[in-house]
Design an enzyme around this catalytic site. Structure first.
Site, PDB file in Angstrom:
ATOM      1  N   LYS A 146       0.842  -1.198   0.000  1.00 59.85           N
ATOM      2  CA  LYS A 146       0.000   0.000   0.000  1.00 59.85           C
ATOM      3  C   LYS A 146       0.866   1.233   0.000  1.00 59.85           C
ATOM      4  CE  LYS A 146      -4.466   0.914   0.050  1.00 59.85           C
ATOM      5  NZ  LYS A 146      -5.479   0.161  -0.728  1.00 59.85           N
TER       6      LYS A 146
ATOM      7  N   VAL B 241     -17.719   3.657  -4.074  1.00 60.88           N
ATOM      8  CA  VAL B 241     -18.173   2.307  -3.720  1.00 60.88           C
ATOM      9  C   VAL B 241     -19.552   2.338  -3.063  1.00 60.88           C
ATOM     10  CG1 VAL B 241     -17.671   0.251  -2.333  1.00 60.88           C
ATOM     11  CG2 VAL B 241     -15.824   1.447  -3.528  1.00 60.88           C
TER      12      VAL B 241
ATOM     13  N   GLY C 261     -20.999   6.138   4.076  1.00 62.78           N
ATOM     14  CA  GLY C 261     -20.090   6.507   2.996  1.00 62.78           C
ATOM     15  C   GLY C 261     -20.716   6.233   1.643  1.00 62.78           C
ATOM     16  N   VAL C 262     -20.952   7.290   0.840  1.00 70.42           N
ATOM     17  CA  VAL C 262     -21.596   7.099  -0.461  1.00 70.42           C
ATOM     18  C   VAL C 262     -20.730   7.684  -1.580  1.00 70.42           C
ATOM     19  CG1 VAL C 262     -23.931   6.900   0.427  1.00 70.42           C
ATOM     20  CG2 VAL C 262     -23.029   9.169  -0.101  1.00 70.42           C
ATOM     21  N   GLY C 263     -19.438   7.402  -1.495  1.00 72.74           N
ATOM     22  CA  GLY C 263     -18.527   7.754  -2.575  1.00 72.74           C
ATOM     23  C   GLY C 263     -18.641   6.770  -3.709  1.00 72.74           C
TER      24      GLY C 263
END
Length: 349
Positions: free
Chosen positions: A81, A186, A182-184
């Site tokens: 990463k 993905v 979280g609604v980015g």
């Protein structure tokens, strides 16, 4: 896990590399957990951290998760990463990205990057001007590769349906209440797919306007981010940042199922046991969210097309059921079972 160098999340990582480039302002970490199965594949996160120790810890945790994710997905890649430390204004320049590309190149192919939080496929193009060890680049329609977000969302969607079947006995998502944190790329993609199935949705995001706009389009409800985990829903789906399932938050969860795309959802290993003790069906994050890395790995290897990517993503529910079956047999939490299987696959079991 072996604690080393003062970092509890150090897990016999093969390398932890710190980079600076004063000219561009780059400060970055690349953590390589394992190359047992191939080059250490894993995206780059562009994020503002309170201090450099938090960035190193994030890289350590995320790279270990990538080792396990790639192994469980049957991919010929190890785990790594990258983390680029952003300033408070999230200043990102082409010069900074090119410096990060040179940092990657200095590792000689042991680490292959792609986009993660705060990075885009356009950023990958800039990075690729300095190194060939990059994937997630824009591709022609029908080809494997490109933005991994939609692929991750598809895998999470399939995993949520499998978890609903497992934990709720639901053969359909119609009327099933899913709380999405979280609604980015993905979480937003997941919400759209679930809405088509007739699920009842409650959304939350640190960007309240984004959550409100999507909720209006889908006929969903909205709550503040600090409330989403504890609402009375059937399923909680974490799709933001990690370490949100803690001793405190788990005690407030009313849902019977947790299944989402966020990495490193458990703050500690003990939290997997806490979920298990409460009878909550938990989908280990690096199993359910493997769609994106499947997509960019096939791109990097030059193998397959979009149909092959989706065929592999559709195997995610099978892997989840294998984990849950073994959890039922052994009495161990699904998180511990997944870790055991992944460690065996990378030769550390």
């Amino acid at each position: 896990m072996t604690t080393g160098w003062g970092y509890p999340d150090f897990d016999d990582h093969e390398g932890v590399h710190l980079f600076t480039d004063p000219a561009s302002g780059l400060r970055a970490v690349i953590a390589i957990h394992s190359t047992k199965l191939g080059p250490a594949g894993g995206g780059c996160r562009f994020w503002h951290y309170a201090d450099s120790n938090q960035a190193i810890t994030d890289a350590l945790r995320l790279s270990r998760g990538m080792s396990f994710k790639n192994a469980m997905a049957g991919l010929p890649m190890g785990g790594g990463k990258g983390v680029v430390l952003a300033d408070a204004n999230r200043t990102k320049t082409p010069e900074m990205l090119k410096a990060f590309g040179r940092a990657i190149d200095s590792l000689g192919g042991r680490y292959v990057t792609a986009e993660d939080v705060g990075m885009s496929d356009t950023d990958m193009v800039t990075i690729s001007s300095e190194t060939k060890f990059v994937t997630g680049l824009p591709v022609a329609s029908g080809r494997a590769g490109g933005n991994p977000g939609p692929s991750t969302a598809l895998g999470v969607y399939l995993g949520v349906k499998a978890a609903a079947k497992r934990g709720l006995g639901a053969d359909s998502m119609k009327g099933v209440h899913v709380a999405i944190q979280g609604v980015g790329s993905v979480g937003g993609g997941l919400a759209e797919l679930l809405a088509k199935d007739g699920a009842k949705l409650t959304l939350a995001d640190v960007d309240a306007d984004r959550a409100a706009t999507l909720a209006k389009a889908l006929g969903a409800d909205v709550v503040p981010t600090e409330e989403i985990l504890a609402i009375a829903a059937d399923i909680v789906s974490p799709n933001a940042l990690g370490a949100i399932l803690t001793e405190t938050s788990i005690a407030t969860i009313q849902a019977k199922v947790i299944a989402g795309g966020a990495n490193n959802q458990l703050e500690t290993r003990e939290d997997g046991w806490r979920l298990h003790a409460r009878g909550i069906t938990y989908a280990p994050d690096y199993v359910i969210n493997a769609g994106g890395i499947i997509n960019v790995c096939l791109e990097y290897m030059g193998q397959g097309d979009r149909a092959e990517v989706e065929a592999r993503i559709h195997k995610i529910p099978d892997r989840l059921n294998e984990v849950w079956d073994e959890s039922d047999r052994s009495g161990e939490p699904s998180s511990a079972v997944a870790d055991m299987i992944a460690k065996r696959l990378i030769g550390r079991g």
